[in-house]
Enzyme design. Sequence first.
Site, PDB file in Angstrom:
ATOM      1  N   CYS A   1     -45.837  -6.072 -38.325  1.00 59.84           N
ATOM      2  CA  CYS A   1     -45.489  -6.862 -39.517  1.00 59.84           C
ATOM      3  C   CYS A   1     -44.617  -6.088 -40.503  1.00 59.84           C
ATOM      4  CB  CYS A   1     -46.759  -7.375 -40.195  1.00 59.84           C
ATOM      5  SG  CYS A   1     -47.819  -6.121 -40.944  1.00 59.84           S
TER       6      CYS A   1
ATOM      7  N   HIS B   1     -51.174  -7.020 -44.330  1.00 64.45           N
ATOM      8  CA  HIS B   1     -50.199  -7.819 -43.579  1.00 64.45           C
ATOM      9  C   HIS B   1     -49.083  -8.222 -44.535  1.00 64.45           C
ATOM     10  CE1 HIS B   1     -48.836 -10.229 -40.183  1.00 64.45           C
ATOM     11  NE2 HIS B   1     -48.548 -11.189 -41.041  1.00 64.45           N
TER      12      HIS B   1
ATOM     13  N   HIS C   1     -42.718 -13.708 -40.005  1.00 64.36           N
ATOM     14  CA  HIS C   1     -43.523 -12.484 -39.869  1.00 64.36           C
ATOM     15  C   HIS C   1     -43.808 -12.208 -38.401  1.00 64.36           C
ATOM     16  CE1 HIS C   1     -47.759 -14.417 -39.416  1.00 64.36           C
ATOM     17  NE2 HIS C   1     -46.858 -15.354 -39.234  1.00 64.36           N
TER      18      HIS C   1
END
Length: 346
Positions: free
Chosen positions: A262, A310, A322
């Site tokens: 990520c 994240h 993402h």
Amino acid sequence: MASHRRPSQPGFTHGARITVLSAAAATAAAAFGAAPPASAEPHETAEEARAKVDRLYEEAEKATERFNKAEERVERLRERVTQAQDRVARGQEAVNRMRTALGSLAGAQYRSGGMDPSLALLLSEDPDGYLDKAVTLDRITERQATALSDLREAQRRIGQERAEAGRDLAELEQGRRTVARHKRVVEGKLAEAQRLLNALSARERAVYDEGRASRSGRGDSLPEASGPGPASARAAAAVAAARSAVGRPYVWGANGPSSFDCSGLMQWSYAQAGVGLPRTSQAQRYAGRRVPLSQARPGDLVTYRSDASHVGMYMGNGQVVHAPYPGASVRYDPVGMMPIASVTRV
């Protein structure tokens, strides 16, 4: 009455032999890549297994960010060690040159002043010429003293550089061990998640995949443009880079160009715009100015969970792009797919 039972034979009992053989079989299976049973709980339902997979992915992602942070530090230390070693080498060359120059000065001093000055003046047939030579000798002596002082200072600096390089090397070695430890944690959690998935039937796996898709509302197509555009030219360039990465696989610890985790996707995307971002999602959270979600614009970084473990990039129309988790590809998802920690404008 004395017992006539047959005494037990030395060695393993039947039960113990089965236990040892089972352990050996499991060890061999692990060594050759065979998957052991997915769960230690034989009555675990498919739904429980799927929930455990989701939790393992989340834990693995957090461990991945710890790995990224440790690896980033190792890289900085490696550069520092290399620079320190270069400085020590250059310093040693300078010291060697100073020693050679001092040797030449000492030789000149010996040739010019090997006799007591007053006696040399008394015996000289050319007093004026001797006085000129004496002035030269004084200059040589002064230069020698300065050179000697410079040499001592250079040696002191080299000693400091060597000590600092030694400390950095020790810290680098510790950092490498930390990276390896985090790597083992990530790989262990991902392997456990994969074993759980492998134990699901084809129907259960399809239900799991469909459930993830419906929970995220994921998609590979570009969201419709709506609202204000990127806040800057560099944000626009980062958005274009992130869009180009859609469909490429998630690989933990990767930061492009063929695969990403990520934070690696965010770092790579902004690098294409000439902007250097930190490696971890936690650090990227502070890489710019905080803005409310209601004012988010394409190119803003959106971090998730309370620990910012994240991160995605806002793309407009309530969507982020993402790299979600292992087995999935870079994709679009709703910005509210999980609890939002912050929105950062780079």
